[in-house]
Design a protein around this motif. Structure first.
Motif, PDB file in Angstrom:
ATOM      1  N   GLU A 180      15.479 -14.480   4.958  1.00 17.39           N
ATOM      2  CA  GLU A 180      14.394 -14.154   5.884  1.00 17.39           C
ATOM      3  C   GLU A 180      13.489 -13.287   5.402  1.00 17.39           C
ATOM      4  N   LYS A 181      12.230 -13.351   5.361  1.00 13.05           N
ATOM      5  CA  LYS A 181      11.106 -12.509   4.921  1.00 13.05           C
ATOM      6  C   LYS A 181      10.644 -11.549   6.190  1.00 13.05           C
ATOM      7  N   PRO A 182      10.918 -10.128   5.920  1.00  9.67           N
ATOM      8  CA  PRO A 182      11.056  -9.416   7.108  1.00  9.67           C
ATOM      9  C   PRO A 182       9.458  -8.817   6.971  1.00  9.67           C
ATOM     10  N   SER A 183       9.083  -8.222   8.285  1.00  8.40           N
ATOM     11  CA  SER A 183       8.077  -7.438   8.309  1.00  8.40           C
ATOM     12  C   SER A 183       6.767  -7.746   7.674  1.00  8.40           C
ATOM     13  N   PHE A 218      12.505 -16.375   9.790  1.00  4.94           N
ATOM     14  CA  PHE A 218      13.821 -16.821   9.189  1.00  4.94           C
ATOM     15  C   PHE A 218      13.369 -18.082   8.399  1.00  4.94           C
ATOM     16  N   ALA A 219      13.990 -18.567   7.448  1.00  5.79           N
ATOM     17  CA  ALA A 219      13.649 -19.803   6.781  1.00  5.79           C
ATOM     18  C   ALA A 219      14.768 -20.348   6.210  1.00  5.79           C
ATOM     19  N   ALA A 231      11.476 -19.964  11.595  1.00  2.30           N
ATOM     20  CA  ALA A 231      11.542 -19.326  13.054  1.00  2.30           C
ATOM     21  C   ALA A 231      11.086 -17.966  13.010  1.00  2.30           C
ATOM     22  N   HIS A 232      10.329 -17.500  14.104  1.00  2.00           N
ATOM     23  CA  HIS A 232       9.999 -16.109  13.953  1.00  2.00           C
ATOM     24  C   HIS A 232      10.871 -15.167  14.780  1.00  2.00           C
TER      25      HIS A 232
END
Length: 356
Positions: A180-183, A218-219, A231-232
């Motif tokens: 995931e790539k947060p924030s 999320f990837a 997805a977000h």
């Protein structure tokens, strides 16, 4: 005062050598004049008459007459000169390297040429710069690199497991890289082309901005095709991670899934979910080695091609913007070609700059 003239006697061999020097078009002027001096002296000419004909001072004529009389042809060569002793030595270079291995002065983030010269006290800043250039040491912050050293005792086994899935995936199975790539911030900035007073036109964005919230992306990257499932979410807890994994498994019904993950806490201790999904197997990268996860490469592409320099007036606009990019990317997606089949755990001990 001119020294007393020395009688010059030439052997036939020396006479031929000096005559050849005088005729040769490649003889240096200094050697040509010295040869003429000796030849004229051998004919019995006086020092002053030779000086007048050759166009030099009498003392120079006397010098080369004496040099030939005492040493022959070798006397017409320049004597080796010691030259000026260098101010800076290898000891100076070692001092610079030793200083680079220490923290910069308090309040400074990094060393600069003037800071090094000031700390050394007796070394000119220009020499510091020359030394750094000769050793290809760049102090610029934009050129600095970061590194990460994994202390995972099972590094080799875990790395081999992940790389093995890339180069020789199991038959009839799907290999996915998930993270995931947060924030991700929805920042609103003024953008466009700006004309400067000198007529130059630049494109860019305003320094000022407004925040409109953040999203966590999320990837899952399918290794075989390069396509992305995304997805977000507002947060990145275990519940959001498992919800995303549910959507991933739904996209590949009745298929064996090998999922590559990093060591984030929310990715671990999910035995209850794995028990309910026997077709899914998790593979974890070694500690501090999430770069082995191919989805990190895609996140970098997303940042460079879609997010950097963009402006968003709402969180919804940011999410729609990312979704549009994912769709466009998937239309032309290609798998990453993994070429490094051997990943070794190398310690940084013994590789400091003073030990190179």
């Amino acid at each position: 005062m001119i020294p007393e003239a020395r009688e010059v006697r030439l052997s036939r061999k020396d006479h031929n050598v000096l005559e050849a020097r005088c005729r040769s078009p490649v003889t240096l002027q200094r050697d040509l004049k010295r040869a003429r001096i000796v030849l004229l002296a051998a004919d019995g000419r006086s020092t002053r008459s030779i000086a007048k004909e050759v166009g030099i001072q009498p003392r120079i004529v006397s010098l080369w007459r004496h040099r030939y009389a005492n040493h022959g042809l070798e006397g017409l060569q320049d004597k080796p000169r010691l030259g000026k002793q260098p101010i800076y030595t290898k000891a100076t270079d070692k001092r610079i390297l030793k200083l680079l291995d220490k923290p910069p002065p308090q309040g400074f983030a990094r060393w600069t040429g003037p800071l090094l010269a000031g700390a050394l006290g007796d070394v000119d800043v220009q020499y510091v710069w020359r030394f750094l250039r000769s050793h290809k040491i760049d102090l610029a912050a934009r050129k600095s690199k970061s590194w990460c050293e994994s202390n995972d005792p099972n590094f080799t086994a875990k790395a081999a497991d992940v790389v093995g899935l890339y180069v020789a995936p199991p038959a009839k199975a799907i290999v996915l890289c998930v993270d995931e790539k947060p924030s991700i911030q929805a920042l609103e900035r003024a953008q466009g082309y700006l004309k400067l007073p000198n007529g130059r036109v630049l494109t860019g964005q305003s320094h000022d901005y407004k925040r409109h919230g953040t999203t966590t992306l999320f990837a899952a990257l399918e290794v075989a095709t390069g396509k992305i499932i995304a997805a977000h979410s507002k947060r990145r807890r275990r519940v959001e991670f498992l919800d995303f994994m549910n959507s991933v498994t739904a996209a590949f019904p009745d298929r064996k899934l090998h999922v590559i993950l990093d060591n984030l806490n929310t990715h671990k201790k999910n035995e209850h979910w794995l028990k309910a999904h026997p077709n899914v197997q998790f593979h974890f990268t070694p500690t501090s080695a999430s770069w082995l996860n191919q989805v990190e490469v895609w996140f970098s592409i997303l940042q460079g091609q879609s997010l950097s320099g963009a402006s968003f007036t709402s969180l919804k606009q940011l999410q729609e913007h990312i979704d549009a990019y994912v769709n466009a990317y998937n239309d032309k997606a290609e798998p990453f070609v993994w070429t490094k089949k051997k990943v070794r755990q190398r310690r940084f001990q013994g590789r400091r700059i003073t030990q190179l």
